[in-house]
Design a protein around this motif. Structure first.
Motif, mmCIF file in Angstrom:
data_model
loop_
_atom_site.group_PDB
_atom_site.id
_atom_site.type_symbol
_atom_site.label_atom_id
_atom_site.label_comp_id
_atom_site.label_asym_id
_atom_site.label_seq_id
_atom_site.Cartn_x
_atom_site.Cartn_y
_atom_site.Cartn_z
ATOM 1 N N GLY A 1 27.994 48.938 51.472
ATOM 2 C CA GLY A 1 26.718 48.614 52.108
ATOM 3 C C GLY A 1 26.010 49.782 52.761
ATOM 4 O O GLY A 1 25.045 49.589 53.489
ATOM 5 N N ASP A 2 26.478 51.006 52.556
ATOM 6 C CA ASP A 2 25.847 52.191 53.128
ATOM 7 C C ASP A 2 25.811 52.130 54.659
ATOM 8 O O ASP A 2 24.823 52.519 55.280
ATOM 9 C CB ASP A 2 24.427 52.363 52.564
ATOM 10 N N PHE A 3 26.894 51.625 55.241
ATOM 11 C CA PHE A 3 27.035 51.584 56.694
ATOM 12 C C PHE A 3 27.688 52.893 57.115
ATOM 13 O O PHE A 3 28.904 52.997 57.246
ATOM 14 C CB PHE A 3 27.889 50.375 57.097
ATOM 15 N N ARG A 4 26.864 53.927 57.310
ATOM 16 C CA ARG A 4 27.363 55.294 57.380
ATOM 17 C C ARG A 4 28.226 55.563 58.609
ATOM 18 O O ARG A 4 29.188 56.335 58.529
ATOM 19 C CB ARG A 4 26.191 56.274 57.337
ATOM 20 N N LEU A 5 27.888 54.963 59.745
ATOM 21 C CA LEU A 5 28.718 55.201 60.921
ATOM 22 C C LEU A 5 30.144 54.709 60.677
ATOM 23 O O LEU A 5 31.116 55.337 61.101
ATOM 24 C CB LEU A 5 28.119 54.509 62.142
ATOM 25 N N GLY A 6 30.251 53.577 59.977
ATOM 26 C CA GLY A 6 31.570 53.043 59.676
ATOM 27 C C GLY A 6 32.328 53.897 58.678
ATOM 28 O O GLY A 6 33.472 54.293 58.914
ATOM 29 N N THR A 7 31.694 54.213 57.556
ATOM 30 C CA THR A 7 32.378 55.016 56.536
ATOM 31 C C THR A 7 32.671 56.419 57.052
ATOM 32 O O THR A 7 33.714 56.996 56.754
ATOM 33 C CB THR A 7 31.541 55.107 55.252
ATOM 34 N N GLY A 8 31.747 56.967 57.843
ATOM 35 C CA GLY A 8 31.957 58.311 58.381
ATOM 36 C C GLY A 8 33.139 58.364 59.320
ATOM 37 O O GLY A 8 33.982 59.273 59.227
ATOM 38 N N TYR A 9 33.235 57.400 60.232
ATOM 39 C CA TYR A 9 34.349 57.423 61.185
ATOM 40 C C TYR A 9 35.680 57.194 60.479
ATOM 41 O O TYR A 9 36.679 57.864 60.783
ATOM 42 C CB TYR A 9 34.149 56.377 62.282
ATOM 43 N N LEU A 10 35.717 56.266 59.530
ATOM 44 C CA LEU A 10 36.962 56.024 58.809
ATOM 45 C C LEU A 10 37.379 57.253 57.994
ATOM 46 O O LEU A 10 38.571 57.536 57.845
ATOM 47 C CB LEU A 10 36.814 54.807 57.893
ATOM 48 N N ALA A 11 36.395 57.998 57.491
ATOM 49 C CA ALA A 11 36.714 59.234 56.769
ATOM 50 C C ALA A 11 37.332 60.268 57.715
ATOM 51 O O ALA A 11 38.241 61.017 57.324
ATOM 52 C CB ALA A 11 35.462 59.801 56.106
ATOM 53 N N ILE A 12 36.846 60.309 58.945
ATOM 54 C CA ILE A 12 37.434 61.231 59.936
ATOM 55 C C ILE A 12 38.906 60.877 60.166
ATOM 56 O O ILE A 12 39.776 61.762 60.223
ATOM 57 C CB ILE A 12 36.651 61.161 61.258
ATOM 58 N N LEU A 13 39.197 59.590 60.280
ATOM 59 C CA LEU A 13 40.591 59.169 60.466
ATOM 60 C C LEU A 13 41.441 59.527 59.249
ATOM 61 O O LEU A 13 42.589 59.970 59.381
ATOM 62 C CB LEU A 13 40.657 57.662 60.723
ATOM 63 N N ARG A 14 40.889 59.336 58.050
ATOM 64 C CA ARG A 14 41.625 59.706 56.832
ATOM 65 C C ARG A 14 41.948 61.193 56.828
ATOM 66 O O ARG A 14 43.050 61.607 56.467
ATOM 67 C CB ARG A 14 40.791 59.373 55.591
ATOM 68 N N ALA A 15 40.971 61.999 57.198
ATOM 69 C CA ALA A 15 41.183 63.449 57.224
ATOM 70 C C ALA A 15 42.254 63.812 58.254
ATOM 71 O O ALA A 15 43.094 64.692 58.009
ATOM 72 C CB ALA A 15 39.871 64.165 57.535
ATOM 73 N N TYR A 16 42.227 63.156 59.407
ATOM 74 C CA TYR A 16 43.220 63.413 60.459
ATOM 75 C C TYR A 16 44.628 63.125 59.947
ATOM 76 O O TYR A 16 45.549 63.943 60.116
ATOM 77 C CB TYR A 16 42.897 62.530 61.670
ATOM 78 N N ALA A 17 44.795 61.962 59.287
ATOM 79 C CA ALA A 17 46.115 61.597 58.771
ATOM 80 C C ALA A 17 46.565 62.578 57.693
ATOM 81 O O ALA A 17 47.736 62.987 57.653
ATOM 82 C CB ALA A 17 46.092 60.170 58.227
ATOM 83 N N ALA A 18 45.647 62.966 56.821
ATOM 84 C CA ALA A 18 46.001 63.927 55.762
ATOM 85 C C ALA A 18 46.409 65.263 56.363
ATOM 86 O O ALA A 18 47.363 65.907 55.892
ATOM 87 C CB ALA A 18 44.817 64.105 54.811
ATOM 88 N N ARG A 19 45.722 65.682 57.405
ATOM 89 C CA ARG A 19 46.041 66.976 58.033
ATOM 90 C C ARG A 19 47.440 66.952 58.645
ATOM 91 O O ARG A 19 48.226 67.890 58.464
ATOM 92 C CB ARG A 19 44.988 67.304 59.096
ATOM 93 N N LEU A 20 47.761 65.903 59.380
ATOM 94 C CA LEU A 20 49.081 65.841 59.991
ATOM 95 C C LEU A 20 50.189 65.723 58.955
ATOM 96 O O LEU A 20 51.336 66.065 59.227
ATOM 97 C CB LEU A 20 49.160 64.678 60.982
ATOM 98 N N ARG A 21 49.839 65.243 57.766
ATOM 99 C CA ARG A 21 50.827 65.162 56.681
ATOM 100 C C ARG A 21 50.911 66.457 55.875
ATOM 101 O O ARG A 21 51.643 66.528 54.893
ATOM 102 C CB ARG A 21 50.470 64.003 55.758
ATOM 103 N N GLY A 22 50.119 67.446 56.260
ATOM 104 C CA GLY A 22 50.168 68.717 55.552
ATOM 105 C C GLY A 22 49.339 68.762 54.300
ATOM 106 O O GLY A 22 49.388 69.733 53.543
ATOM 107 N N ARG A 23 48.550 67.724 54.051
ATOM 108 C CA ARG A 23 47.675 67.716 52.870
ATOM 109 C C ARG A 23 46.347 68.360 53.256
ATOM 110 O O ARG A 23 45.310 67.700 53.390
ATOM 111 C CB ARG A 23 47.461 66.291 52.379
ATOM 112 N N SER A 24 46.412 69.668 53.438
ATOM 113 C CA SER A 24 45.250 70.362 53.992
ATOM 114 C C SER A 24 44.047 70.317 53.067
ATOM 115 O O SER A 24 42.906 70.245 53.529
ATOM 116 C CB SER A 24 45.621 71.815 54.303
#
Length: 872
Positions: free
Chosen positions: A556-579
């Motif tokens: 639905g192009d709800f950018r605040l939602g997709t943007g914040y969830l993408a930040i969380l995905r990036a955080y989890a990937a970083r802590l897992r070493g998937r830089s």
């Protein structure tokens, strides 16, 4: 083709799936001196001619007087003669178009010992019996090429565009192309004229589809000629899908529906007890809708609305479908219908559709309610100025506390978050105090509380939120918004259990608040994301970025939602070493949030962290500068994340003293604010920089200051979860120089799916074990190599501190020795004496803290990564 078993391979699949290309690529690599290769492209032009399909390989003149069987034997003999002892490879593209004699000859050739048959078939076509018998008689293998999946489509898009594509755009293009590479390529080429935008290196598609002539021709070929009745069926489904079969039968002839299904134009999908009809390919709908005359389009949409109204809107989505059909057909006159549909669309986070419907409701006389909803939606569509104008236009219609409270909260939300006006907090507080109704006053207070939270007036925010919960007259939405404020504060303060309980309560009440305040989901996700990130609960992050809200927000192009969830995905990937993944996903978040400043700074900070982890200091500094530029002044509550990223950027740039001072000051500020959950992670960053014994915090009564390790020990008893005690244990072991304990801590990090921290703890242990010349150093090298092997490119101060200063010659000799080359062979290759090689190796062993060659491969991998090559 060159295997010991098997005589051939037939590939089938839909047009554009890649069959012909795969066939050409496979044949092109065969050496002509070993294979007699014939490539045949069958076509409709030759399908009616005897041996027309193989006219490219058979002699122009056939012997006279031969029986049909004799002609086939002659064909085999001719090809064997031309092969001159080489293995025959006959490749036939579109083998379903072969004429019967050619198909029979191919089958006969397949039975020859020195022949390989390769071919392609298009799905849905009539296949000649001799060709079908190729695999039913086990003469060849038969495989169907499946469409690309979502991840493969994203990879192909990145290759086509020479850069990553944001997740939402990649998902929409995947759905439109249905995983077909040719259609995907044509869609991208059509969009490349202006509908693709690149920000922060990430491509984003506007969603507007241009049907280029080449794409149109491809779809035309698939659809074919349509009889009037079948066309009517396809058009109805194109405008109404998913369309209940019972509804379609009322609008079209049953025989035409069956024929459309038989031709592969429509498909039946079971949805609970209802059978829904959809088009067999998404692009069929695009084509049919574009080509349908305006007058017929409006008639079809009005007819669909009438039919659904007659049978009754039985499902929740039916009201929305009727409203859209009425709106598109020009027959929408009921403002109540449009307003209800707009609220449903917004509750599904479909911002573009909700905007259309709410605007139509306002134009149809929806008044204050329509204006309030439209302004709210415009706020989340990154159009705050227009939202303010819509609200101010209906200010004269405020006739009581209920409307005033709603008007105040929506206008306050737009002013504070949309326009970054911090004075909004005091304005809304003053206006809310003048309300007399307790329920309406509670709504305003709930908004004031969350605004004060974001402005970091933590105590006032907590007091206001509690006062809302204490009011029985408060609406469910107001109460749960206030609960989100408390849950966020509890998470920041390290009270994770209380925060989790509160968030679970908010989620349980979602059916009661979603229609009134769907954007409350953002407050809930921010509180939940904060708790999960601070607790190191990566599995929990995985769960929320994969739930229904993520899918709805993306579609639905709800950018605040997709943007914040993408930040969380990036955080989890970083802590897992998937830089690499962390950097890609954070860049996507930056692109999605480029027009909205609410989370833009947070996205840039996460991008800076990912770049810093990879050792890309310049990129990290650039992202940090963007974080400072885009960070919204009304989102001060996010400062711990931004300032923690600044410390990582300083360290990546080599300024370890600056990073240490910055993180120490940040820890002091967090302690003063009571944000113990954040303070734990910042102190851990200091331990990672080798500062576990450094003083931190205020001076004690005896004139001393606590060390980082001591402060972590205190916090481990205050902050919930299994992570704080492990971080405190790590700090104590670092101060004590206890290699065995550090390895045990590394095991604890690995069990929590935190391999970067596990690798750093192992590296710290290795330094101690090398110093002690401990026998366990070899095993520790193996463990570190394994941890780094599961990560992408990572460079951190803790890992770099382990890297010994090997000279170029030492590194060269060590690499060869680790590969199994003998000292004598190394000496000959490098023009050295064997004694010199051994002397170099002894120095390498000493620097690495190992005893000999057997431990050398793991030791080198623990320094350079799983591929054994030196990092830059």
């Amino acid at each position: 083709m060159d295997g010991a078993e098997g005589r051939g391979l037939i590939l089938s699949g839909h047009a554009g799936i890649g069959k012909s290309r795969l066939l050409r690529e496979g044949v092109s690599v065969l050496p002509a001196d070993r294979y007699a290769i014939w490539y045949v492209a069958a076509s409709t032009a030759t399908a009616a001619l005897p041996f027309g399909g193989l006219a490219q390989v058979l002699p122009a003149e056939q012997p006279q007087g031969l029986s049909p069987a004799g002609v086939l034997r002659w064909g085999v003999e001719v090809l064997q003669e031309q092969a001159a002892g080489r293995r025959i490879v006959l490749a036939i593209d579109d083998a379903h178009l072969l004429d019967p004699p050619s198909a029979a000859l191919v089958h006969l050739l397949a039975r020859q010992e020195n022949t390989t048959i390769l071919g392609t078939l298009r799905n849905g076509e009539q296949v000649p019996l001799p060709i079908r018998a190729l695999w039913t008689d086990d003469l060849v293998e038969h495989f169907e090429l499946a469409p690309l999946g979502p991840a493969e489509t994203a990879d192909l898009l990145a290759a086509i565009l020479d850069g990553p594509v944001d997740a939402g755009s990649a998902d929409r293009l995947f759905r439109l192309s249905a995983g077909n590479p040719l259609l995907l390529r044509e869609l991208v080429l059509a969009a490349a004229g202006g509908e693709l935008d690149r920000r922060y290196g990430v491509w984003r598609w506007t969603g507007r589809l241009e049907l280029a002539p080449s794409l149109t021709d491809l779809i035309d070929t698939r659809i074919g000629r349509l009889e009037p009745g079948v066309r009517a069926v396809v058009e109805l489904v194109a405008f109404g899908e998913p369309l209940g079969l019972h509804l379609l039968y009322q609008a079209a002839e049953q025989a035409d529906v069956e024929l459309a299904e038989e031709r592969g134009l429509i498909t039946m999908v079971r949805d609970d007890r209802r059978l829904d009809v959809r088009l067999a390919h998404p692009l069929y709908g695009e084509m049919m809708r574009r080509r349908c005359p305006v007058t017929r389009t409006r008639r079809l949409q009005a007819r669909l609305a009438e039919l659904l109204e007659l049978v009754g809107a039985r499902r929740r989505g039916d009201l929305l479908r009727v409203a859209v059909w009425r709106l598109d057909s020009g027959t929408a006159q009921d403002a109540t219908l449009l307003l209800g549909a707009a609220a449903q669309a917004f509750a599904r986070y479909d911002v573009p559709l909700a905007t259309r419907l709410a605007r139509a409701a306002l134009d149809a006389g929806g008044g204050f309610d329509a204006a309030e909803l439209l302004a709210t939606i415009l706020m989340f569509g990154d159009r705050p100025d227009e939202a303010i104008r819509v609200l101010d236009a209906v200010a004269g219609e405020i006739d009581g506390d209920q409307r005033r409270s709603r008007w105040l909260t929506v206008r306050g939300m737009v002013s504070y978050w949309g326009l970054s006006r911090e004075s909004t907090v005091e304005e809304i507080a003053q206006a809310g105090a003048a309300l007399t109704d307790p329920g309406d006053q509670a709504r305003v207070r709930a908004f004031e509380a969350i605004m004060r939270l974001h402005r970091l007036d933590a105590e006032d925010a907590l007091r206001l939120a509690r006062s809302v919960l204490d009011r029985p007259a408060a609406s469910v939405a107001a109460r749960e918004l206030a609960r989100c404020t408390i849950a966020h504060l509890d998470a920041a303060r390290g009270r994770f259990r209380c925060s989790a309980t509160a968030i679970a309560r908010v989620a349980a009440e979602a059916p009661h608040w979603r229609s009134d305040m769907p954007y409350l989901q953002l407050a809930m996700e921010l509180a939940r994301g904060t708790r999960l990130a601070l607790a190191g609960d990566l599995a929990g992050i995985d769960a929320i970025v994969a739930d229904e809200f993520a899918d709805l927000a993306g579609a639905g192009d709800f950018r605040l939602g997709t943007g914040y969830l993408a930040i969380l995905r990036a955080y989890a990937a970083r802590l897992r070493g998937r830089s690499g993944e962390a950097l890609k996903v954070s860049l996507g978040a930056c692109a999605v949030l480029a027009t909205s400043r609410v989370y833009a700074g947070l996205a840039q900070a996460e991008r800076a962290q990912a770049a810093a982890l990879r050792g890309e200091a310049e990129h990290a500094a650039e992202a940090m500068a963007e974080a400072d530029r885009t960070h919204a002044p009304g989102m001060v509550v996010l400062y711990p994340w931004l300032e923690q990223a600044r410390g990582a950027v300083l360290a990546a740039g080599g300024d370890l003293p600056g990073a240490t001072k910055h993180l120490g000051d940040l820890a002091d500020r967090l302690r003063a604010d009571g944000f113990a959950g954040h303070e734990v992670l910042v102190l851990h960053d200091l331990v990672r920089l080798g500062q576990a014994a450094a003083p931190v915090g205020p001076t004690c009564t005896d004139g001393s200051r606590r060390t980082v390790a001591q402060r972590l020990g205190e916090l481990s008893e205050q902050v919930d979860g299994v992570l704080p005690p492990l971080l405190a244990r790590y700090a104590r072991a670092t101060v004590a120089g206890d290699g065995a304990e550090l390895l045990a801590v590394a095991d604890g990090f690995a069990a929590l799916d935190l391999p970067v921290w596990a690798a750093e703890a192992t590296a710290t242990a290795l330094r101690e074990l090398r110093r002690e010349r401990a026998a366990s150093a070899g095993a520790a090298h193996q463990r570190l190599a394994g941890l780094l092997g599961g990560c992408d490119q990572i460079r951190t101060p803790a890992l770099e501190a382990l890297r010994p200063s090997l000279s170029d010659r030492e590194r060269q000799i060590a690499t060869l020795a680790a590969a199994g080359v003998t000292s004598r062979a190394i000496a000959e290759r490098l023009f050295l004496s064997t004694r010199t090689v051994e002397n170099h190796l002894q120095r390498v062993y000493s620097k690495l803290g190992i005893t000999g060659r057997a431990e050398l491969p793991a030791a080198l991998r623990s320094l350079t990564g799983h591929d054994g090559t030196e990092s830059a």
